[in-house]
Write a protein that holds these residues in place. Structure first.
Motif, mmCIF file in Angstrom:
data_model
loop_
_atom_site.group_PDB
_atom_site.id
_atom_site.type_symbol
_atom_site.label_atom_id
_atom_site.label_comp_id
_atom_site.label_asym_id
_atom_site.label_seq_id
_atom_site.Cartn_x
_atom_site.Cartn_y
_atom_site.Cartn_z
ATOM 1 N N VAL A 62 -3.677 13.983 -11.688
ATOM 2 C CA VAL A 62 -4.266 13.222 -10.588
ATOM 3 C C VAL A 62 -4.652 11.823 -11.040
ATOM 4 C CG1 VAL A 62 -6.268 13.101 -9.047
ATOM 5 C CG2 VAL A 62 -5.002 15.236 -9.273
ATOM 6 N N GLU A 63 -5.272 11.719 -12.182
ATOM 7 C CA GLU A 63 -5.678 10.407 -12.698
ATOM 8 C C GLU A 63 -4.459 9.519 -12.947
ATOM 9 O OE1 GLU A 63 -8.717 8.985 -13.124
ATOM 10 O OE2 GLU A 63 -9.527 10.746 -12.125
ATOM 11 N N ALA A 64 -3.401 10.075 -13.522
ATOM 12 C CA ALA A 64 -2.205 9.285 -13.796
ATOM 13 C C ALA A 64 -1.575 8.789 -12.500
ATOM 14 C CB ALA A 64 -1.198 10.108 -14.597
ATOM 15 N N TRP A 65 -1.482 9.659 -11.511
ATOM 16 C CA TRP A 65 -0.870 9.268 -10.238
ATOM 17 C C TRP A 65 -1.696 8.228 -9.501
ATOM 18 C CZ3 TRP A 65 3.076 11.258 -6.742
ATOM 19 C CH2 TRP A 65 4.088 11.924 -7.415
ATOM 20 N N THR A 66 -3.010 8.360 -9.538
ATOM 21 C CA THR A 66 -3.829 7.418 -8.774
ATOM 22 C C THR A 66 -4.023 6.100 -9.509
ATOM 23 O OG1 THR A 66 -5.822 8.489 -9.599
ATOM 24 C CG2 THR A 66 -5.041 9.150 -7.426
ATOM 25 N N THR A 67 -4.186 6.126 -10.806
ATOM 26 C CA THR A 67 -4.422 4.873 -11.535
ATOM 27 C C THR A 67 -3.145 4.059 -11.704
ATOM 28 O OG1 THR A 67 -4.233 5.993 -13.677
ATOM 29 C CG2 THR A 67 -6.450 5.728 -12.759
ATOM 30 N N SER A 68 -1.994 4.716 -11.707
ATOM 31 C CA SER A 68 -0.737 3.977 -11.855
ATOM 32 C C SER A 68 -0.195 3.508 -10.513
ATOM 33 C CB SER A 68 0.316 4.846 -12.535
ATOM 34 O OG SER A 68 0.734 5.874 -11.656
ATOM 35 N N GLY A 69 -0.748 4.035 -9.432
ATOM 36 C CA GLY A 69 -0.276 3.668 -8.112
ATOM 37 C C GLY A 69 0.815 4.580 -7.573
ATOM 38 N N LEU A 70 1.255 5.548 -8.367
ATOM 39 C CA LEU A 70 2.321 6.451 -7.911
ATOM 40 C C LEU A 70 1.940 7.199 -6.640
ATOM 41 C CD1 LEU A 70 3.677 7.981 -11.235
ATOM 42 C CD2 LEU A 70 4.916 6.551 -9.620
ATOM 43 N N ALA A 71 0.697 7.596 -6.550
ATOM 44 C CA ALA A 71 0.265 8.343 -5.365
ATOM 45 C C ALA A 71 0.434 7.523 -4.106
ATOM 46 C CB ALA A 71 -1.189 8.782 -5.512
ATOM 47 N N TYR A 72 0.222 6.238 -4.215
ATOM 48 C CA TYR A 72 0.329 5.364 -3.054
ATOM 49 C C TYR A 72 1.763 4.893 -2.817
ATOM 50 C CZ TYR A 72 -4.634 5.448 -3.822
ATOM 51 O OH TYR A 72 -5.915 5.868 -4.023
ATOM 52 N N GLU A 73 2.504 4.704 -3.898
ATOM 53 C CA GLU A 73 3.865 4.184 -3.796
ATOM 54 C C GLU A 73 4.869 5.250 -3.366
ATOM 55 O OE1 GLU A 73 5.055 1.010 -4.785
ATOM 56 O OE2 GLU A 73 3.036 0.254 -5.101
ATOM 57 N N LEU A 74 4.806 6.421 -3.973
ATOM 58 C CA LEU A 74 5.851 7.423 -3.769
ATOM 59 C C LEU A 74 5.636 8.335 -2.576
ATOM 60 C CD1 LEU A 74 6.614 8.503 -7.436
ATOM 61 C CD2 LEU A 74 7.867 6.904 -5.999
ATOM 62 N N VAL A 75 4.423 8.594 -2.210
ATOM 63 C CA VAL A 75 4.177 9.540 -1.124
ATOM 64 C C VAL A 75 4.882 9.103 0.152
ATOM 65 C CG1 VAL A 75 2.393 10.487 0.379
ATOM 66 C CG2 VAL A 75 2.081 10.510 -2.077
ATOM 67 N N GLY A 76 4.876 7.839 0.443
ATOM 68 C CA GLY A 76 5.551 7.350 1.640
ATOM 69 C C GLY A 76 7.057 7.538 1.604
ATOM 70 N N TYR A 77 7.636 7.550 0.415
ATOM 71 C CA TYR A 77 9.080 7.715 0.293
ATOM 72 C C TYR A 77 9.512 9.176 0.335
ATOM 73 C CZ TYR A 77 9.212 2.828 -1.022
ATOM 74 O OH TYR A 77 9.085 1.471 -1.020
ATOM 75 N N TYR A 78 8.650 10.065 -0.070
ATOM 76 C CA TYR A 78 9.013 11.469 -0.145
ATOM 77 C C TYR A 78 8.391 12.304 0.959
ATOM 78 C CZ TYR A 78 10.942 10.352 -4.679
ATOM 79 O OH TYR A 78 11.683 9.807 -5.681
ATOM 80 N N ASP A 79 7.832 11.665 1.959
ATOM 81 C CA ASP A 79 7.139 12.395 3.009
ATOM 82 C C ASP A 79 8.029 13.416 3.696
ATOM 83 O OD1 ASP A 79 8.640 10.334 4.063
ATOM 84 O OD2 ASP A 79 7.283 10.010 5.751
ATOM 85 N N CYS A 80 9.272 13.079 3.952
ATOM 86 C CA CYS A 80 10.119 13.999 4.696
ATOM 87 C C CYS A 80 10.718 15.083 3.812
ATOM 88 C CB CYS A 80 11.216 13.248 5.446
ATOM 89 S SG CYS A 80 12.348 12.386 4.353
ATOM 90 N N THR A 81 10.551 15.005 2.507
ATOM 91 C CA THR A 81 11.097 16.041 1.650
ATOM 92 C C THR A 81 10.061 17.099 1.287
ATOM 93 O OG1 THR A 81 10.645 14.830 -0.383
ATOM 94 C CG2 THR A 81 12.785 14.459 0.656
ATOM 95 N N LEU A 82 8.821 16.886 1.639
ATOM 96 C CA LEU A 82 7.780 17.876 1.353
ATOM 97 C C LEU A 82 7.668 18.859 2.508
ATOM 98 C CD1 LEU A 82 4.876 15.620 0.008
ATOM 99 C CD2 LEU A 82 6.437 17.028 -1.333
ATOM 100 N N THR A 83 7.582 20.143 2.177
ATOM 101 C CA THR A 83 7.284 21.122 3.210
ATOM 102 C C THR A 83 5.799 21.014 3.531
ATOM 103 O OG1 THR A 83 6.695 22.875 1.649
ATOM 104 C CG2 THR A 83 9.043 22.696 2.289
ATOM 105 N N CYS A 84 5.383 21.666 4.606
ATOM 106 C CA CYS A 84 3.961 21.624 4.968
ATOM 107 C C CYS A 84 3.095 22.170 3.832
ATOM 108 C CB CYS A 84 3.716 22.421 6.248
ATOM 109 S SG CYS A 84 4.391 21.626 7.722
#
Length: 116
Positions: A42-64
């Protein structure tokens, strides 16, 4: 090692009056390693910006359930906004009838709309 386990227990308000068995100590060490790994992720994803950058790109590939699990993980470590963004981004790609579905075309009377 037992001192480490006792410190972990004490941190969560649990004090055992009898000595830990080796199995109990091993289990608590496994739990502590899992917690540490999840926290590091969690710390790596949030501090590097991955959580904000990638979630928008992979939204349609995640199941509920995958979106909920990822959001729960971030929420557990205090990243409420990131968790909310994951669900919001995911909901944009959910189809009618999916649990997070949201669109302007569906109405509350629509038989497929299950969004709360």
């Amino acid at each position: 090692m037992r001192t480490l386990v006792r410190r972990i227990l004490a941190r969560f308000g649990y004090v055992k009056t009898t000595p830990l068995t080796q199995d109990e100590a091993d289990h608590l060490i496994d739990v502590a390693h899992g917690y540490s790994a999840a926290n590091a992720f969690v710390e790596a994803w949030t501090t590097s910006g991955l959580a904000y950058e990638l979630v928008g790109y992979y939204d349609c590939t995640l199941t509920c359930s995958e979106a909920e699990s990822m959001a729960d993980l971030f929420r557990a470590f205090g990243y409420e906004n990131t968790a909310d963004d994951i669900i919001a981004s995911h909901s944009e790609s959910d189809e009618c009838g999916d649990s997070h579905h949201s669109c302007d075309d569906c109405t509350s009377d629509d038989e497929y709309n299950t969004a709360a």
